[in-house]
Design an enzyme around this catalytic site. Structure first.
Site, PDB file in Angstrom:
ATOM      1  N   ASP A 185      -5.686  -4.237  -5.890  1.00 58.04           N
ATOM      2  CA  ASP A 185      -6.168  -4.361  -4.520  1.00 58.04           C
ATOM      3  C   ASP A 185      -5.153  -5.222  -3.767  1.00 58.04           C
ATOM      4  O   ASP A 185      -4.910  -6.372  -4.125  1.00 58.04           O
ATOM      5  CB  ASP A 185      -7.546  -5.023  -4.522  1.00 58.04           C
ATOM      6  CG  ASP A 185      -8.132  -5.192  -3.127  1.00 58.04           C
ATOM      7  OD1 ASP A 185      -7.404  -4.970  -2.142  1.00 58.04           O
ATOM      8  OD2 ASP A 185      -9.315  -5.545  -3.023  1.00 58.04           O
ATOM      9  N   LYS A 195       7.676   6.214   1.935  1.00 59.35           N
ATOM     10  CA  LYS A 195       8.368   4.992   2.376  1.00 59.35           C
ATOM     11  C   LYS A 195       9.004   4.271   1.190  1.00 59.35           C
ATOM     12  O   LYS A 195      10.080   3.671   1.314  1.00 59.35           O
ATOM     13  CB  LYS A 195       7.393   4.066   3.101  1.00 59.35           C
ATOM     14  CG  LYS A 195       6.764   4.670   4.351  1.00 59.35           C
ATOM     15  CD  LYS A 195       5.805   3.689   5.001  1.00 59.35           C
ATOM     16  CE  LYS A 195       5.044   4.311   6.159  1.00 59.35           C
ATOM     17  NZ  LYS A 195       4.085   5.347   5.711  1.00 59.35           N
ATOM     18  N   CYS A 255       0.880  -1.185   0.000  1.00 62.59           N
ATOM     19  CA  CYS A 255       0.000   0.000   0.000  1.00 62.59           C
ATOM     20  C   CYS A 255       0.906   1.220   0.000  1.00 62.59           C
ATOM     21  O   CYS A 255       1.122   1.856   1.033  1.00 62.59           O
ATOM     22  CB  CYS A 255      -0.917  -0.005   1.221  1.00 62.59           C
ATOM     23  SG  CYS A 255      -1.830  -1.553   1.457  1.00 62.59           S
ATOM     24  N   ALA A 256       1.455   1.555  -1.156  1.00 66.24           N
ATOM     25  CA  ALA A 256       2.632   2.411  -1.224  1.00 66.24           C
ATOM     26  C   ALA A 256       2.354   3.905  -1.256  1.00 66.24           C
ATOM     27  O   ALA A 256       3.178   4.694  -0.787  1.00 66.24           O
ATOM     28  CB  ALA A 256       3.471   2.024  -2.449  1.00 66.24           C
ATOM     29  N   ALA A 257       1.243   4.347  -1.867  1.00 67.16           N
ATOM     30  CA  ALA A 257       1.019   5.787  -2.039  1.00 67.16           C
ATOM     31  C   ALA A 257       0.900   6.461  -0.666  1.00 67.16           C
ATOM     32  O   ALA A 257       0.394   5.846   0.275  1.00 67.16           O
ATOM     33  CB  ALA A 257      -0.240   6.028  -2.869  1.00 67.16           C
ATOM     34  N   PRO A 258       1.398   7.705  -0.538  1.00 67.88           N
ATOM     35  CA  PRO A 258       1.919   8.585  -1.592  1.00 67.88           C
ATOM     36  C   PRO A 258       3.369   8.333  -1.990  1.00 67.88           C
ATOM     37  O   PRO A 258       3.838   8.927  -2.940  1.00 67.88           O
ATOM     38  CB  PRO A 258       1.761   9.963  -0.976  1.00 67.88           C
ATOM     39  CG  PRO A 258       1.897   9.748   0.482  1.00 67.88           C
ATOM     40  CD  PRO A 258       1.275   8.415   0.755  1.00 67.88           C
ATOM     41  N   GLY A 259       4.112   7.501  -1.241  1.00 65.66           N
ATOM     42  CA  GLY A 259       5.419   7.100  -1.737  1.00 65.66           C
ATOM     43  C   GLY A 259       6.619   7.477  -0.903  1.00 65.66           C
ATOM     44  O   GLY A 259       7.750   7.189  -1.311  1.00 65.66           O
ATOM     45  N   CYS A 308      -1.002   3.833  11.287  1.00 65.05           N
ATOM     46  CA  CYS A 308      -0.920   5.088  12.041  1.00 65.05           C
ATOM     47  C   CYS A 308      -2.124   5.183  12.967  1.00 65.05           C
ATOM     48  O   CYS A 308      -2.700   6.252  13.171  1.00 65.05           O
ATOM     49  CB  CYS A 308      -0.826   6.295  11.109  1.00 65.05           C
ATOM     50  SG  CYS A 308      -2.053   6.340   9.801  1.00 65.05           S
TER      51      CYS A 308
END
Length: 720
Positions: A243, A191, A185-189, A322
């Site tokens: 997904d 990490k 679940c990468a966005a916004p990027g 978070c």
């Protein structure tokens, strides 16, 4: 418009004018009542939130007031120095010796500005925090210069304004250049960029063995992810759109056989309720509800389970949120550990980030409904609540099993301990294959019996999510677990339906309903007449991997050439039908509009210079610091204005793109770096210069803003 309508409209306008006049007269009253800029100030109170977390005892005894006090304070600004190590040290030197010193003894609105301090737990002082809020940074005249520096360096990819706690998961992932990494679940990027930096720890290796596949379910956020990743210019990043709970299992070609791709490292930063972000997302105060966590728990567990399935034995997966809620945190981890039956275990990472303050994970917790009703076990939940509350939300009943999970190894970061946001991290290590991936061996030489229906995985996949895992695994060699899954080297693509080297978008109609239609990825054939002139013009080394070049068109002239690593090429060629690729590779050559008159029609692209440079053996010009200043401060200078040493290197060169290389004096302030000048013709040069000067501003091949460059040089090294 009729007479009556016109009358009503006129009456409404008069009423609005009277209201505005009354607002002006009562402005003092409204400001005193908490109005600012026309919007009511959000009250940072939520009794249900306080009751919930006091009951769960997530905060150590005696620290509740400090915890709530920290949540009500604005989040301090934090920044991370990005890029590769040589550049990062240069930027760090500039920050510490120029900009941070200017903040000493400075006051803004009566408040003393705190000089930024390094995060004690982040390696090599590459992350900093300050008490300056975003609002103060943007609006204070005294901080304008510092703010402009942060903006320009962020745009060029040298600095990332990233929340402190979000830097923790990539560090605990402990990635190395040879690792295959999946960011689910990468966005916004932010990490993802950390992971790319870890791949390129050694700047002398243009193509690390590892790669990062960054995924996000939101098509639009994928393009934000592409923007972030492109700032680092890596050929080892691929952005896909799926997904995460049913992301397809990929395959790669290994010595003529098709093998399932398992990842060495997986980052599982799942969607969450976000109540740890109250300090920056103040809307959470009024929107918080226990129902948010109950609704997200199932999705989080499915994503974590899918990640564990695709992790290689011995690999490491980091699960993070978070959120401070154990329903989203420990409950997901406990359920995953219980279903894995020993295949996964929590790693003890308490000593991996010295200086980081955290509290251990909980081993007991309760579940609360939206209206405040508590349940301590699944047996207590009435039948009409079973769709909202699930058994996986409760801690395991067996005390021995619960103790063996070592949930205290989870890390919960509380806001008041180090002036950060709230966060949760758990590090999982895979010891064996997941039970539901193991299959009994078939008898060799006998007709295979029809396969029994495969029971659903413990992750309870979402309805509508289709995966090609069963189709792929049905063709696997017999008697093997998921880590040994091997497929025969059969041509699985329908004959004649796909051209060699063309990786198009998935044919699924469902895929086409969402987002934009992507251009295909077409690898350049080895006998393509396009490449020999490029190879000759730049004297490319014979080791240059030309089979890794690709373009995004199947027809007409090829305008841009991109480069990917050998490993990503393997992934692309073998999975184009099962994954939706948004972007991959780094641009290395662009066609000149007037390039046909030159020996080579393609110029070098600034963003790909670090990938190409090790293979280029000609058209490299060594320049001095004085030459760099001339190129940056004079409008379209000719090479005759450069030093005699530089001019002697270029006077007999054919027109076309060149590389400018600056080798600084070791005693000088600037660190070594490569600079690229890719104009369509040899002269003038300044319209296509990219370089790093004292402010480490990376300037691409676009037209230079001479006034801005003069301003930066004057501020960095005095008037020219």
């Amino acid at each position: 418009m009729g007479r009556r309508s016109w009358g009503r409209r006129l009456q409404q306008q008069q009423q609005q004018q009277q209201q505005r006049a009354g607002s002006a007269e009562d402005g003092g009253k409204r400001n005193g009542a908490g109005w600012e800029g026309g919007y009511p100030e959000i009250v940072k109170e939520n009794k249900l939130f306080e009751h919930y977390y006091q009951e769960l005892k997530i905060v150590p005894e005696g620290e509740w007031d400090q915890f709530m006090g920290a949540l009500r304070e604005p989040l301090p600004a934090t920044l991370r120095i990005t890029g590769y190590k040589s550049h990062a040290k240069e930027i760090l030197h500039c920050l510490k010796n120029k900009y941070f010193k200017e903040l000493e003894d400075l006051e803004v609105d009566g408040q003393k500005v705190e000089v930024p301090q390094p995060l004690s737990w982040y390696p090599e002082e590459l992350a900093w925090h300050t008490n300056l809020s975003r609002k103060i940074l943007r609006k204070s005249p005294q901080l304008e210069k510092f703010h402009q520096f942060l903006v320009s360096e962020t745009e060029s990819g040298n600095i990332s304004r990233q929340e402190a706690v979000s830097m923790i998961p990539p560090l605990l992932l402990n990635a190395h250049p040879h690792h295959k990494i999946l960011d689910m679940c990468a966005a916004p990027g932010s990490k993802t960029t950390q992971l790319i930096e870890m791949l390129h720890a050694d700047m002398n290796v243009p193509f690390p063995e590892g790669f990062v596949i960054a995924n996000d379910v939101d098509n639009r956020r994928c393009y934000l992810l592409v923007h972030q990743a492109k700032r680092l210019g890596s050929p080892c990043i691929m952005v896909v759109n799926h997904d995460a709970s049913c992301i397809p299992r990929l395959q790669v070609d290994v010595n003529g056989r098709k093998e399932i791709l398992f990842y060495d490292r997986i980052l599982c930063d799942v969607p969450c309720s976000g109540d740890g972000t109250m300090r920056k997302n103040v809307d959470v105060w009024k929107k918080w509800s226990a129902l948010n966590s109950l609704q997200l728990h199932g999705l989080q567990l499915r994503i974590a389970t899918r990640g564990a399935e695709q992790l290689v034995e011995g690999g490491r997966m980091v699960y993070s949120t978070c959120s401070l809620n154990p329903i989203e945190d420990e409950a997901v981890i406990a359920s995953l550990l219980e279903k894995s039956e020993g295949a996964l275990e929590l790693a003890d990472v308490s000593s991996e980030l010295p200086g980081l303050k955290w509290v251990p994970g909980l081993s007991q917790w309760k579940v609360m409904t939206k209206d405040g009703q508590w349940f301590t076990s699944w047996d207590d939940v009435p039948h009409n609540r079973h769709t909202q509350i699930r058994p996986t939300m409760f801690p395991p009943k067996d005390p021995e099993k619960l103790q063996a999970m070592h949930l205290e190894r989870c890390l919960r970061i509380l806001p008041h301990h180090q002036n950060t946001g709230g966060f949760f991290v758990a590090v999982l290590v895979k010891k064996a294959s997941m039970l539901w991936n193991k299959r009994p061996p078939k008898l060799q030489g006998e007709l295979a019996e029809p396969r029994a229906p495969v029971p659903p995985s413990p992750a309870e996949p979402m309805a509508g999510c289709t995966s090609d895992t069963s189709e792929l695994e049905s063709k696997l060699a017999p008697g093997i677990s998921d880590t040994g899954a091997v497929e025969r080297a059969e041509n699985m693509d329908s004959s004649g339906s796909k051209r060699d080297g063309v990786c198009g978008p998935p044919p699924s109609k469902k895929m086409k309903l969402f987002g934009f239609k992507e251009d295909p990825f077409v690898f350049i054939p080895e006998d393509d007449p396009l490449f020999p002139p490029i190879q000759k013009f730049y004297a490319l080394d014979p080791s240059f991997p030309k089979t890794n070049l690709l373009t995004r068109t199947t027809e007409g002239k090829k305008r841009q050439l991109y480069m990917v690593s050998k490993e990503l090429r393997n992934v692309l060629l073998n999975n184009s039908e099962r994954m939706k690729v948004i972007n991959t590779g780094i641009k290395v050559w662009c066609r000149n509009n007037s390039g046909e008159e030159f020996d080579c029609a393609f110029r070098l692209a600034q963003e790909g210079i670090y990938t190409l440079y090790p293979f280029i053996n000609s058209r490299i010009i060594t320049v001095s610091i004085e030459d760099v200043q001339v190129l940056l401060t004079q409008e379209n200078p000719f090479f005759r204005k450069l030093s005699s040493e530089a001019y002697s290197q270029v006077k007999d060169m054919a027109k076309g793109s060149v590389v400018l290389k600056y080798e600084p004096d070791p005693t000088y302030y600037l660190n070594p770096c490569l600079v690229l000048a890719p104009p369509a013709s040899l002269m003038p040069v300044a319209s296509g210069l990219g370089t790093r000067v004292y402010l480490t501003r990376t300037l691409g091949a676009q037209k230079l803003d001479q006034s801005l460059l003069r301003k930066e040089l004057n501020s960095a090294c005095g008037p020219q």
